[in-house]
Design a protein around this motif. Structure first.
Motif, PDB file in Angstrom:
ATOM      1  N   HIS A   1      45.677 -18.043  35.998  1.00 34.09           N
ATOM      2  CA  HIS A   1      44.695 -16.993  36.175  1.00 34.09           C
ATOM      3  C   HIS A   1      44.158 -16.342  34.706  1.00 34.09           C
ATOM      4  CE1 HIS A   1      48.549 -15.283  35.488  1.00 34.09           C
ATOM      5  NE2 HIS A   1      47.789 -13.981  34.948  1.00 34.09           N
ATOM      6  N   ASN A   2      44.774 -16.721  33.764  1.00 34.45           N
ATOM      7  CA  ASN A   2      44.145 -16.454  32.464  1.00 34.45           C
ATOM      8  C   ASN A   2      43.391 -17.430  32.039  1.00 34.45           C
ATOM      9  OD1 ASN A   2      45.456 -13.715  31.997  1.00 34.45           O
ATOM     10  ND2 ASN A   2      47.543 -14.709  31.683  1.00 34.45           N
ATOM     11  N   SER A   3      42.904 -18.357  32.484  1.00 30.61           N
ATOM     12  CA  SER A   3      42.440 -19.614  32.226  1.00 30.61           C
ATOM     13  C   SER A   3      41.126 -19.956  33.061  1.00 30.61           C
ATOM     14  CB  SER A   3      43.127 -20.668  31.699  1.00 30.61           C
ATOM     15  OG  SER A   3      42.460 -21.796  31.016  1.00 30.61           O
ATOM     16  N   SER A   4      40.479 -21.282  32.845  1.00 31.33           N
ATOM     17  CA  SER A   4      39.560 -21.599  33.728  1.00 31.33           C
ATOM     18  C   SER A   4      39.337 -23.138  33.681  1.00 31.33           C
ATOM     19  CB  SER A   4      38.188 -20.937  33.563  1.00 31.33           C
ATOM     20  OG  SER A   4      37.688 -21.101  32.763  1.00 31.33           O
ATOM     21  N   PRO A   5      38.573 -23.687  34.478  1.00 31.51           N
ATOM     22  CA  PRO A   5      38.438 -25.299  34.197  1.00 31.51           C
ATOM     23  C   PRO A   5      37.556 -25.260  32.992  1.00 31.51           C
ATOM     24  CG  PRO A   5      37.183 -24.418  36.043  1.00 31.51           C
ATOM     25  CD  PRO A   5      38.220 -23.377  35.684  1.00 31.51           C
ATOM     26  N   VAL A   6      36.740 -24.329  32.586  1.00 30.87           N
ATOM     27  CA  VAL A   6      35.706 -24.424  31.259  1.00 30.87           C
ATOM     28  C   VAL A   6      36.915 -24.196  29.899  1.00 30.87           C
ATOM     29  CG1 VAL A   6      34.282 -22.755  29.776  1.00 30.87           C
ATOM     30  CG2 VAL A   6      33.725 -23.672  32.139  1.00 30.87           C
ATOM     31  N   TRP A   7      37.596 -22.948  30.052  1.00 34.20           N
ATOM     32  CA  TRP A   7      38.532 -22.981  28.786  1.00 34.20           C
ATOM     33  C   TRP A   7      39.584 -23.868  28.595  1.00 34.20           C
ATOM     34  CZ3 TRP A   7      37.214 -19.785  25.323  1.00 34.20           C
ATOM     35  CH2 TRP A   7      36.646 -18.491  25.476  1.00 34.20           C
TER      36      TRP A   7
ATOM     37  N   SER B   1      32.799 -29.043  34.918  1.00 29.92           N
ATOM     38  CA  SER B   1      34.228 -28.770  34.589  1.00 29.92           C
ATOM     39  C   SER B   1      34.861 -28.409  36.013  1.00 29.92           C
ATOM     40  CB  SER B   1      34.597 -27.809  33.426  1.00 29.92           C
ATOM     41  OG  SER B   1      33.703 -27.941  32.398  1.00 29.92           O
ATOM     42  N   SER B   2      35.976 -28.950  36.440  1.00 29.75           N
ATOM     43  CA  SER B   2      36.675 -28.641  37.695  1.00 29.75           C
ATOM     44  C   SER B   2      38.215 -28.938  37.427  1.00 29.75           C
ATOM     45  CB  SER B   2      35.977 -29.544  38.623  1.00 29.75           C
ATOM     46  OG  SER B   2      36.891 -29.570  39.966  1.00 29.75           O
ATOM     47  N   TRP B   3      39.023 -28.253  38.177  1.00 33.93           N
ATOM     48  CA  TRP B   3      40.549 -28.570  38.267  1.00 33.93           C
ATOM     49  C   TRP B   3      41.057 -28.548  39.709  1.00 33.93           C
ATOM     50  CZ3 TRP B   3      43.434 -24.755  34.482  1.00 33.93           C
ATOM     51  CH2 TRP B   3      42.965 -23.478  34.835  1.00 33.93           C
ATOM     52  N   ILE B   4      40.283 -28.976  40.738  1.00 31.70           N
ATOM     53  CA  ILE B   4      40.608 -28.973  42.126  1.00 31.70           C
ATOM     54  C   ILE B   4      40.452 -30.458  42.642  1.00 31.70           C
ATOM     55  CG2 ILE B   4      40.224 -26.702  42.616  1.00 31.70           C
ATOM     56  CD1 ILE B   4      37.405 -27.670  43.920  1.00 31.70           C
TER      57      ILE B   4
ATOM     58  N   ILE C   1      45.481 -17.984  43.680  1.00 26.87           N
ATOM     59  CA  ILE C   1      45.175 -18.152  42.232  1.00 26.87           C
ATOM     60  C   ILE C   1      43.618 -17.766  41.769  1.00 26.87           C
ATOM     61  CG2 ILE C   1      45.176 -19.626  40.262  1.00 26.87           C
ATOM     62  CD1 ILE C   1      47.080 -21.561  41.737  1.00 26.87           C
ATOM     63  N   ASP C   2      43.791 -16.472  41.067  1.00 28.90           N
ATOM     64  CA  ASP C   2      42.429 -15.828  40.681  1.00 28.90           C
ATOM     65  C   ASP C   2      41.771 -16.624  39.690  1.00 28.90           C
ATOM     66  OD1 ASP C   2      40.345 -14.217  40.658  1.00 28.90           O
ATOM     67  OD2 ASP C   2      40.957 -12.737  39.689  1.00 28.90           O
ATOM     68  N   SER C   3      41.316 -17.910  39.850  1.00 27.31           N
ATOM     69  CA  SER C   3      40.440 -18.668  38.844  1.00 27.31           C
ATOM     70  C   SER C   3      39.474 -19.406  39.489  1.00 27.31           C
ATOM     71  CB  SER C   3      41.501 -19.501  38.023  1.00 27.31           C
ATOM     72  OG  SER C   3      40.752 -20.324  36.879  1.00 27.31           O
ATOM     73  N   TYR C   4      38.353 -19.744  38.587  1.00 22.50           N
ATOM     74  CA  TYR C   4      37.234 -20.755  39.109  1.00 22.50           C
ATOM     75  C   TYR C   4      37.815 -22.051  39.448  1.00 22.50           C
ATOM     76  CZ  TYR C   4      33.704 -17.243  37.767  1.00 22.50           C
ATOM     77  OH  TYR C   4      33.078 -16.195  37.606  1.00 22.50           O
ATOM     78  N   ASP C   5      37.657 -22.565  40.755  1.00 25.82           N
ATOM     79  CA  ASP C   5      37.523 -24.025  40.914  1.00 25.82           C
ATOM     80  C   ASP C   5      36.765 -24.884  40.021  1.00 25.82           C
ATOM     81  OD1 ASP C   5      38.942 -23.002  43.125  1.00 25.82           O
ATOM     82  OD2 ASP C   5      37.304 -23.509  44.630  1.00 25.82           O
ATOM     83  N   SER C   6      35.683 -24.498  39.748  1.00 26.10           N
ATOM     84  CA  SER C   6      34.609 -25.386  39.219  1.00 26.10           C
ATOM     85  C   SER C   6      33.722 -24.645  38.508  1.00 26.10           C
ATOM     86  CB  SER C   6      34.041 -26.383  40.004  1.00 26.10           C
ATOM     87  OG  SER C   6      33.185 -25.936  40.977  1.00 26.10           O
ATOM     88  N   ILE C   7      33.165 -24.992  37.507  1.00 30.20           N
ATOM     89  CA  ILE C   7      31.881 -24.273  36.719  1.00 30.20           C
ATOM     90  C   ILE C   7      30.842 -25.464  36.165  1.00 30.20           C
ATOM     91  CG2 ILE C   7      31.399 -23.011  34.575  1.00 30.20           C
ATOM     92  CD1 ILE C   7      33.733 -21.421  34.845  1.00 30.20           C
TER      93      ILE C   7
END
Length: 359
Positions: A170-176, A233-236, A211-217
């Motif tokens: 939740h402190n990150s994202s697929p971009v970070w 960028s994606s992590w799903i 989980i409060d994060s982006y699936d994809s950007i």
């Protein structure tokens, strides 16, 4: 005299770096003296496997071990204190990408390193992939002509945010976590900073799992030359996918095009114990037998880590500083570019509009 090296962070990727540095230690390139981690269990495993001293407080390790260099492998948003304390202790620093998920923190780390005349090296291992090095040379040699457009995808299995890094996804994202690799790579290959970005993002799958994060950007960058590069960028990706990561880059110019499929290196394995096939990238990381050190890891992900050690060794041997050292490596100033790019991508997603990027 060998440089004295420590590591902060003994988690999933920290264990990879520790294994690499232990190989360098056994080859006689460094003196690997200590590891710091907040988990006593993690330190016990390191001690059992490698016999390396452990500290629950990295500050105590800095104070007692007289380190020449430290590698910091903590979660992205926790880099700042470890880096600044190392810089103030006169220790050269490798930190995992991204340098920070906060522009102000990144700037403070860069300043601390410069004020204390220590190296700040950011581990962008995509620069060490032979396929990417070949692509960069082709661009520099104008083999592709003027770059008009490009495309990148960087995708992880969903186990990464839901299992490996569930406590801080939740402190990150697929971009970070992912996209930043190729943000840096495109900047490095084109040798120019993007000036404009438009991005969109989705919060569906991970949100449904709490989980409060982006699936994809999806981000499209425009560069001063007029070139545009789209980066997904994606992590799903389903866990049944053939490798943890899927990644490709493609650039098209007025006189040519070049692609690097960083995931499909042509090595496929199927094991009776698993329910999916494995696409293996032996160029990224591979255990090999060394005549002096025994079984050690090699590959471009490891080369990126070891190159830092060679630079610190050279500075100590030849009495050099980061300013007088003549070497090309991913510096803090360079890493700030991708941190700004990531920040602007998230801002564009939230505002739903094209944004100018300034540095």
């Amino acid at each position: 005299m060998k440089i004295r090296v420590g590591v902060v962070g003994a988690g999933i990727y920290g264990s990879v770096l520790i294994n690499a540095y232990y190989g360098a230690h056994r080859r006689g390139d460094i003196e690997f003296v200590a590891v710091a981690d907040i988990s006593s269990d993690a330190l016990a495993k390191i001690d059992k496997k490698y016999g390396i001293k452990g500290y629950l407080d990295y500050k105590e390790m800095y104070e007692k071990e007289h380190l020449d260099a430290v590698a910091i492998v903590t979660p992205d948003f926790l880099h700042e204190a470890c880096v600044i304390d190392a810089a103030n202790s006169g220790i050269h620093i490798l930190v995992q990408k991204p340098l920070s998920t906060d522009i102000g923190a990144a700037e403070r780390m860069i300043k601390a390193a410069k004020d204390n005349d220590v190296m700040l090296y950011v581990d962008f291992h995509k620069r060490f992939d032979p396929g990417h090095m070949h692509l960069r040379k082709a661009v520099k040699d104008k083999k592709l002509g003027e770059i008009e457009y490009g495309y990148v995808c960087m995708e992880d299995k969903i186990l990464v945010p839901t299992e490996w890094f569930k406590s801080w996804a939740h402190n990150s994202s697929p971009v970070w976590f992912l996209g930043v690799h190729f943000f840096d790579l495109i900047y490095w290959i084109l040798e120019e900073k993007p000036v404009r970005v438009y991005a969109t993002g989705h919060k569906k799958k991970l949100a449904s799992l709490g989980i409060d994060s982006y699936d994809s950007i999806q981000a499209k960058f425009e560069f001063p030359s007029g070139a545009t590069v789209s980066i997904d960028s994606s992590w799903i990706i389903p866990n049944s996918f053939s490798s943890v990561v899927n990644q490709q880059i493609r650039l098209v110019g007025t006189d040519g095009m070049q692609e690097v499929d960083s995931q499909d290196r042509g090595v496929v394995a199927v094991f009776g114990s698993d329910d999916y096939s494995h696409v293996i990238n032996p160029y990224g990381q591979l255990q090999v037998d060394d005549i002096d050190a025994g079984s050690v890891p090699t590959g471009y992900t490891i080369e990126s880590m070891l190159y830092f050690l060679r630079l610190v060794n050279k500075m100590k041997r030849d009495n050099l500083t980061p300013i007088t050292l003549q070497a090309d490596y991913p510096t803090g100033d360079q890493a700030l570019v991708s941190t700004i790019m990531c920040s602007k991508v998230h801002e564009s997603v939230e505002k739903g509009k094209v944004l100018e990027i300034t540095y």
